[in-house]
Design a protein around this motif. Sequence first.
Motif, short mmCIF file in Angstrom:
data_model
loop_
_atom_site.label_atom_id
_atom_site.label_comp_id
_atom_site.label_asym_id
_atom_site.label_seq_id
_atom_site.Cartn_x
_atom_site.Cartn_y
_atom_site.Cartn_z
N ASP A 40 0.86 -1.18 0.00
CA ASP A 40 0.00 0.00 0.00
C ASP A 40 0.90 1.23 0.00
N THR A 41 0.43 2.30 -0.62
CA THR A 41 1.24 3.51 -0.76
C THR A 41 1.76 4.01 0.59
N GLU A 42 0.91 3.95 1.61
CA GLU A 42 1.29 4.53 2.90
C GLU A 42 2.31 3.70 3.67
N ASP A 43 2.46 2.40 3.33
CA ASP A 43 3.43 1.60 4.09
C ASP A 43 4.64 1.17 3.26
N THR A 44 4.81 1.76 2.07
CA THR A 44 5.95 1.40 1.23
C THR A 44 7.27 1.65 1.94
N ASP A 45 7.39 2.78 2.60
CA ASP A 45 8.65 3.13 3.29
C ASP A 45 9.01 2.13 4.37
N PHE A 46 8.00 1.53 4.98
CA PHE A 46 8.25 0.59 6.09
C PHE A 46 8.50 -0.85 5.59
N ASN A 47 7.82 -1.23 4.52
CA ASN A 47 7.81 -2.65 4.13
C ASN A 47 8.51 -2.96 2.81
N TYR A 48 9.31 -2.01 2.32
CA TYR A 48 10.06 -2.24 1.09
C TYR A 48 11.54 -2.01 1.35
N ALA A 49 12.37 -2.95 0.90
CA ALA A 49 13.82 -2.81 1.06
C ALA A 49 14.51 -3.26 -0.22
N ASN A 50 15.53 -2.50 -0.62
CA ASN A 50 16.24 -2.78 -1.88
C ASN A 50 17.74 -2.86 -1.58
N VAL A 61 20.22 -9.50 4.06
CA VAL A 61 19.00 -9.50 3.25
C VAL A 61 17.97 -10.46 3.85
N ILE A 62 18.44 -11.64 4.24
CA ILE A 62 17.54 -12.64 4.81
C ILE A 62 17.00 -12.16 6.16
N GLU A 63 17.84 -11.50 6.92
CA GLU A 63 17.38 -10.93 8.20
C GLU A 63 16.24 -9.93 7.96
N GLU A 64 16.38 -9.12 6.90
CA GLU A 64 15.34 -8.15 6.55
C GLU A 64 14.06 -8.87 6.13
N ALA A 65 14.23 -9.95 5.37
CA ALA A 65 13.05 -10.70 4.90
C ALA A 65 12.32 -11.36 6.07
N GLU A 66 13.04 -11.72 7.11
CA GLU A 66 12.43 -12.39 8.26
C GLU A 66 11.86 -11.41 9.27
N THR A 67 12.02 -10.11 9.01
CA THR A 67 11.46 -9.09 9.90
C THR A 67 9.96 -8.94 9.63
N ILE A 68 9.17 -8.98 10.67
CA ILE A 68 7.70 -8.90 10.53
C ILE A 68 7.32 -7.53 9.98
N GLY A 72 1.44 -3.31 7.55
CA GLY A 72 0.88 -3.97 6.38
C GLY A 72 0.88 -5.48 6.54
N ASP A 73 0.46 -6.17 5.47
CA ASP A 73 0.41 -7.63 5.51
C ASP A 73 1.70 -8.29 5.05
N ARG A 74 2.41 -7.62 4.12
CA ARG A 74 3.60 -8.24 3.52
C ARG A 74 4.74 -7.24 3.40
N ARG A 75 5.94 -7.81 3.29
CA ARG A 75 7.13 -7.01 2.99
C ARG A 75 7.66 -7.45 1.62
N LEU A 76 8.29 -6.52 0.91
CA LEU A 76 8.92 -6.81 -0.38
C LEU A 76 10.40 -6.52 -0.26
N ILE A 77 11.22 -7.54 -0.47
CA ILE A 77 12.67 -7.42 -0.33
C ILE A 77 13.30 -7.74 -1.68
N VAL A 78 14.05 -6.77 -2.24
CA VAL A 78 14.69 -6.93 -3.55
C VAL A 78 16.20 -6.91 -3.36
N ALA A 79 16.87 -7.90 -3.93
CA ALA A 79 18.33 -7.98 -3.83
C ALA A 79 18.91 -8.23 -5.23
N SER A 80 19.79 -7.31 -5.66
CA SER A 80 20.37 -7.40 -7.01
C SER A 80 21.85 -7.78 -6.97
N ASN A 81 22.34 -8.24 -8.12
CA ASN A 81 23.77 -8.56 -8.33
C ASN A 81 24.30 -9.69 -7.44
N PRO A 82 23.68 -10.88 -7.51
CA PRO A 82 24.19 -12.02 -6.72
C PRO A 82 25.42 -12.64 -7.39
#
Length: 341
Positions: A40-50, A61-68, A72-82
């Motif tokens: 949701d627009t209002e929780d993007t800052d809290f639940n999105y990590a790049n 990155v995994i620690e961030e993904a495991e953070t509740i 909102g209901d979900r978090r979106l975690i993006v990780a580039s250049n593996p």
Amino acid sequence: MIAEWKKIEKKQFAPIYLIIGTEDYIINETKKRLVANILDTEDTDFNYANFDLDETAIEQVIEEAETIPFFGDRRLIVASNPSFLTTEKTKSKIEHRTARFEDYLNEPVDYSILVIIARVEKLDERKKLTKLLKKQATIVDAKRPNDAELRKWIQSAIKNNDFSMEIPAIERLMELTGGQLTTAMNELDKLMLYKLESREISVADVESLVVRSLEQNIFLLLDKMIALDISGALSIYYDLLKQKEEPIKILALIASQFRLLTQIKLLEKQGFSQQQVAQKLKVHPFRVKIGARQAKSFSYEQLTATLERLAEMDFEMKTGYGDKAQRLEWFLFSLQDQRVK
């Protein structure tokens, strides 16, 4: 449209996505759809990590993904250049402890969506971790499309936006953008904005609005010379000079194109298809398509002779012999004599 995009828009999310390929349009559109449908627009800052994995360890990155999630209901975690999953060398000094990543792949949390973006043609399939990731993740293929696929992308975008565009206009758009999906879609957006009222895009619209790269102008310049359109070729050349392009740089690109024509001519004589030629020379299939068309107007001997003349001109220009712009101008005049009679 990519099948996974439809599922995302229906909010049928996978816990882990792996995007493989170098086509920025597909990568960026996938990210855009995930953000729009997960957060949701209002929780993007809290639940999105790049994250950039050349700068951040995978365990972080995994620690961030495991953070509740917050609010909102979900978090979106993006990780580039593996890079630790590829054979490519990297200057990164980050050490990735992958054991925690393996554990997460086997048992991802249900409140986070993890997206791994690998801007490479392929991962290192010998690695155990690569095999596990590809097994557990939903894969989005971001490879560069061939001609037929690119045409479908353009036609789909036209249809979805309720526009019409004749086939010659589509072909010209593909040609002027060098078969690059990202560039073609950006230019198509511009064309649709310009033709918003009529919603019809013609060849003339493409010719007048699509920005040509320096390389595309060189292709067009050679097309003019092959057609014995001396005034057209000189017009393009003079335009490039007005744009402050250096004659030596223009000469280098002309030489590069003639080198490609020579290689195409030789490989076609040996029975290679255009697709095989593209793979062997490691160039975009669209460049080979245009090059094969141009090469038909020259014999192999004429192409090698032209390359020798270009090498001489390059030496003369770099050693201050004569006026650079004028020497290239005279070359354009003389090129018609190199054609197959």
